[in-house]
Design an enzyme around this catalytic site. Sequence first.
Site, PDB file in Angstrom:
ATOM      1  N   ALA A  18      -8.957  13.663   4.062  1.00  0.00           N
ATOM      2  CA  ALA A  18      -8.111  14.784   3.649  1.00  0.00           C
ATOM      3  C   ALA A  18      -6.759  14.330   3.120  1.00  0.00           C
ATOM      4  O   ALA A  18      -5.993  15.149   2.628  1.00  0.00           O
ATOM      5  CB  ALA A  18      -7.943  15.755   4.813  1.00  0.00           C
ATOM      6  N   LEU A  20      -4.002  12.978   4.771  1.00  0.00           N
ATOM      7  CA  LEU A  20      -2.984  13.646   5.593  1.00  0.00           C
ATOM      8  C   LEU A  20      -1.799  12.766   5.970  1.00  0.00           C
ATOM      9  O   LEU A  20      -0.875  13.245   6.616  1.00  0.00           O
ATOM     10  CB  LEU A  20      -3.643  14.174   6.882  1.00  0.00           C
ATOM     11  CG  LEU A  20      -4.731  15.237   6.681  1.00  0.00           C
ATOM     12  CD1 LEU A  20      -5.438  15.525   8.011  1.00  0.00           C
ATOM     13  CD2 LEU A  20      -4.145  16.519   6.117  1.00  0.00           C
ATOM     14  N   SER A  21      -1.827  11.477   5.603  1.00  0.00           N
ATOM     15  CA  SER A  21      -0.804  10.548   6.099  1.00  0.00           C
ATOM     16  C   SER A  21       0.022   9.933   4.978  1.00  0.00           C
ATOM     17  O   SER A  21      -0.291   8.829   4.506  1.00  0.00           O
ATOM     18  CB  SER A  21      -1.481   9.405   6.883  1.00  0.00           C
ATOM     19  OG  SER A  21      -1.759   9.781   8.192  1.00  0.00           O
ATOM     20  N   ASN A 100      -3.439   3.464  18.303  1.00  0.00           N
ATOM     21  CA  ASN A 100      -2.370   4.460  18.373  1.00  0.00           C
ATOM     22  C   ASN A 100      -2.500   5.368  19.592  1.00  0.00           C
ATOM     23  O   ASN A 100      -1.794   6.372  19.701  1.00  0.00           O
ATOM     24  CB  ASN A 100      -2.358   5.329  17.113  1.00  0.00           C
ATOM     25  CG  ASN A 100      -2.255   4.518  15.844  1.00  0.00           C
ATOM     26  OD1 ASN A 100      -3.137   4.566  14.999  1.00  0.00           O
ATOM     27  ND2 ASN A 100      -1.200   3.733  15.700  1.00  0.00           N
ATOM     28  N   HIS A 127      -1.388  16.041  11.913  1.00  0.00           N
ATOM     29  CA  HIS A 127      -2.795  15.934  12.345  1.00  0.00           C
ATOM     30  C   HIS A 127      -2.964  14.993  13.535  1.00  0.00           C
ATOM     31  O   HIS A 127      -3.968  15.046  14.222  1.00  0.00           O
ATOM     32  CB  HIS A 127      -3.698  15.497  11.186  1.00  0.00           C
ATOM     33  CG  HIS A 127      -3.497  14.082  10.726  1.00  0.00           C
ATOM     34  ND1 HIS A 127      -2.381  13.667  10.028  1.00  0.00           N
ATOM     35  CD2 HIS A 127      -4.267  12.969  10.851  1.00  0.00           C
ATOM     36  CE1 HIS A 127      -2.479  12.386   9.742  1.00  0.00           C
ATOM     37  NE2 HIS A 127      -3.612  11.930  10.240  1.00  0.00           N
ATOM     38  N   GLU A 161       4.033   5.519  18.258  1.00  0.00           N
ATOM     39  CA  GLU A 161       2.675   5.402  17.729  1.00  0.00           C
ATOM     40  C   GLU A 161       1.871   4.351  18.483  1.00  0.00           C
ATOM     41  O   GLU A 161       0.859   3.839  18.000  1.00  0.00           O
ATOM     42  CB  GLU A 161       2.721   5.124  16.217  1.00  0.00           C
ATOM     43  CG  GLU A 161       3.547   6.161  15.448  1.00  0.00           C
ATOM     44  CD  GLU A 161       2.756   7.144  14.593  1.00  0.00           C
ATOM     45  OE1 GLU A 161       1.649   6.809  14.173  1.00  0.00           O
ATOM     46  OE2 GLU A 161       3.269   8.262  14.343  1.00  0.00           O
ATOM     47  N   ARG A 193       7.548   5.951  11.420  1.00  0.00           N
ATOM     48  CA  ARG A 193       6.731   6.577  12.468  1.00  0.00           C
ATOM     49  C   ARG A 193       7.055   6.067  13.865  1.00  0.00           C
ATOM     50  O   ARG A 193       6.757   6.731  14.848  1.00  0.00           O
ATOM     51  CB  ARG A 193       5.250   6.398  12.110  1.00  0.00           C
ATOM     52  CG  ARG A 193       4.901   7.197  10.868  1.00  0.00           C
ATOM     53  CD  ARG A 193       3.536   6.891  10.264  1.00  0.00           C
ATOM     54  NE  ARG A 193       2.422   7.207  11.111  1.00  0.00           N
ATOM     55  CZ  ARG A 193       1.163   7.332  10.690  1.00  0.00           C
ATOM     56  NH1 ARG A 193       0.892   7.201   9.388  1.00  0.00           N
ATOM     57  NH2 ARG A 193       0.188   7.568  11.522  1.00  0.00           N
ATOM     58  N   HIS A 229       2.406   1.056  10.028  1.00  0.00           N
ATOM     59  CA  HIS A 229       2.489   0.537  11.400  1.00  0.00           C
ATOM     60  C   HIS A 229       2.691  -0.978  11.301  1.00  0.00           C
ATOM     61  O   HIS A 229       2.195  -1.609  10.361  1.00  0.00           O
ATOM     62  CB  HIS A 229       1.192   0.786  12.194  1.00  0.00           C
ATOM     63  CG  HIS A 229       0.940   2.223  12.525  1.00  0.00           C
ATOM     64  ND1 HIS A 229      -0.298   2.812  12.378  1.00  0.00           N
ATOM     65  CD2 HIS A 229       1.750   3.189  13.017  1.00  0.00           C
ATOM     66  CE1 HIS A 229      -0.225   4.074  12.758  1.00  0.00           C
ATOM     67  NE2 HIS A 229       0.998   4.333  13.143  1.00  0.00           N
ATOM     68  N   ASP A 231       1.137  -3.217  12.805  1.00  0.00           N
ATOM     69  CA  ASP A 231      -0.124  -3.974  12.837  1.00  0.00           C
ATOM     70  C   ASP A 231      -0.791  -4.091  11.467  1.00  0.00           C
ATOM     71  O   ASP A 231      -1.881  -4.653  11.345  1.00  0.00           O
ATOM     72  CB  ASP A 231      -1.090  -3.426  13.913  1.00  0.00           C
ATOM     73  CG  ASP A 231      -1.668  -2.056  13.608  1.00  0.00           C
ATOM     74  OD1 ASP A 231      -1.360  -1.486  12.540  1.00  0.00           O
ATOM     75  OD2 ASP A 231      -2.441  -1.544  14.452  1.00  0.00           O
ATOM     76  N   ASN A 340      -9.440   5.216   5.165  1.00  0.00           N
ATOM     77  CA  ASN A 340      -8.380   6.062   5.717  1.00  0.00           C
ATOM     78  C   ASN A 340      -7.230   5.207   6.263  1.00  0.00           C
ATOM     79  O   ASN A 340      -6.389   5.686   7.017  1.00  0.00           O
ATOM     80  CB  ASN A 340      -8.939   6.948   6.836  1.00  0.00           C
ATOM     81  CG  ASN A 340      -9.010   8.409   6.413  1.00  0.00           C
ATOM     82  OD1 ASN A 340      -8.345   8.820   5.478  1.00  0.00           O
ATOM     83  ND2 ASN A 340      -9.801   9.192   7.126  1.00  0.00           N
ATOM     84  N   CYS A 346      -6.893  -1.458  14.129  1.00  0.00           N
ATOM     85  CA  CYS A 346      -6.514  -0.054  14.376  1.00  0.00           C
ATOM     86  C   CYS A 346      -7.521   0.622  15.291  1.00  0.00           C
ATOM     87  O   CYS A 346      -7.182   1.558  16.011  1.00  0.00           O
ATOM     88  CB  CYS A 346      -6.510   0.744  13.080  1.00  0.00           C
ATOM     89  SG  CYS A 346      -5.364   0.176  11.852  1.00  0.00           S
TER      90      CYS A 346
HETATM   91  O1  SUG Z   1      -2.349   7.340  11.277  1.00  0.00           O
HETATM   92  N1  SUG Z   1      -5.046   7.493   9.053  1.00  0.00           N
HETATM   93  C1  SUG Z   1      -4.410   6.856  10.194  1.00  0.00           C
HETATM   94  C2  SUG Z   1      -4.694   5.379  10.219  1.00  0.00           C
HETATM   95  C3  SUG Z   1      -4.199   4.739  11.478  1.00  0.00           C
HETATM   96  C4  SUG Z   1      -4.284   3.260  11.454  1.00  0.00           C
HETATM   97  N2  SUG Z   1      -3.849   2.721  12.666  1.00  0.00           N
HETATM   98  C5  SUG Z   1      -3.157   1.556  12.799  1.00  0.00           C
HETATM   99  N3  SUG Z   1      -2.562   0.974  11.812  1.00  0.00           N
HETATM  100  N4  SUG Z   1      -3.056   1.070  13.999  1.00  0.00           N
HETATM  101  C6  SUG Z   1      -2.902   7.136  10.174  1.00  0.00           C
HETATM  102  O2  SUG Z   1      -2.297   7.129   9.105  1.00  0.00           O
HETATM  103  C7  SUG Z   1      -5.730   9.409   7.696  1.00  0.00           C
HETATM  104  C8  SUG Z   1      -6.345  10.754   7.945  1.00  0.00           C
HETATM  105  C9  SUG Z   1      -6.539  11.557   6.707  1.00  0.00           C
HETATM  106  O3  SUG Z   1      -5.826  11.368   5.733  1.00  0.00           O
HETATM  107  O4  SUG Z   1      -7.431  12.425   6.712  1.00  0.00           O
HETATM  108  C10 SUG Z   1      -5.103   8.816   8.972  1.00  0.00           C
HETATM  109  O5  SUG Z   1      -4.693   9.561   9.822  1.00  0.00           O
END
Ligand code: SUG
Length: 415
Positions: A18, A20-21, A100, A127, A161, A193, A229, A231, A340, A346
């Site tokens: 979607a 969302l980030s 996270n 989200h 996070e 974040r 992040h 990581d 994503n 992660c």
């Molecule tokens: O929080 N993606 C996550 C990916 C998290 C990765 N985690 C680490 N780096 N530890 C985020 O951005 C995408 C969801 C969306 O777009 O539908 C998302 O939430």
Amino acid sequence: MIREINFDGLVGPSHNYAGLSPGNLAASANAGLASRPRDAALEGIAKMRANLALGLAQGILLPHRRPNRGWIESLSTTLATAEPWMRASALSASAMWAANAATVSPAADTANGLCHLTVANLMTMPHRSHEWPETLAQLRIAFAGEGFAVHGPVPTPFGDEGAANHMRLAPTHNAPGVEIFVHGVGGGGFPVRQHAEAGRAVARAHGLDPDRTLHVAQSEIAIAAGAFHNDVVAVADGLTVFAHEQAFADRDGFYAALRSLLPEVAIVEVPAAAVSLKDAVSSYLFNAQLVTLPEGDQALILPAEAQENPNVWTWLQTMIAGNGPIRRLELVDVRQSMRNGGGPACLRLRVVCDPATVDPRFMIDGAKLDMIAELVRLYWPEQISIADLDDPALWARAETARAALFESLGLRELI
Ligand code: SUG
């Protein structure tokens, strides 16, 4: 026996793209693509199997209730009438990225000798902001033993996070270590974040020795390049830090502070001239699991994308041919999660403890993975397009799938 256990988040049946980030370049670039939840979950299961085959201890964290009807109702709307981004947020499978979920301090580092876990508030992205209550419910069951202290989230407005912005170095799992909390200051147009205040609050809650705890800033150019992040640009294990040259705001100051606390530390740094931040972010070179194998060598468990980037692969080949602490490369295919912005690291939360003290329903072996894979094949949708997110049949399907999983794992209290 005290060991490091990797708790992988199982990809939930509503996994979708979607977008969302903001700041997560892969998630933004792939927004609107059709996702493949069944493949995604099976990729994650194959990664867990590969980790078991390496002799590593493996646990699991489970998909959250999606759609999160309670969250939607708390916003005084309904799934049917909410704006699309809000409906997508209620359906996000983002709890799969267990790095996270929480920040973890092993017992050897804490004042009261307990292993401490603080659930991450994930407040920056809507989200993800509603993940913590259910994550906390799972952590409170998995780590109900007397050797653990499980904490609620740092209060807003301090964004936390979790382990994705935390590194621990120690000569062995049960020796006192040095814990490093990495925060953002500026995001170069993208949100920061992880806030400094959150890391400090977690360190206090865990009773860490301030003389063995570092709080360091991530570089703004790294965040601007898509390292939302830490990581995405650095990882640590044992006495090794593996990091990009441009990961930290004050690289020299950080390395000097670390060397004074831990003279035996090995800093394996990748120069920007060999691998740019852009290459690092697109390949997720640093989002590898850096692990110590039972035979004592360190290995990097990398996403397959690392092999596809010539600069990254060339650098890795040179490193392996040299004399450094990282002796072995393992590739895993987690492409559905990668789209994503979630790589191998992660997907997992590291907890250092005796596996016998964890609720066995959260521990994994080959037979349990077979059982979960069977349920995934039976219940997880093969594909989800963005239009499907509006479909009540998809909502019901996601709920049925999760209920079947929790029933089979003996976790009815969480359904
Ligand atoms: O929080 N993606 C996550 C990916 C998290 C990765 N985690 C680490 N780096 N530890 C985020 O951005 C995408 C969801 C969306 O777009 O539908 C998302 O939430």
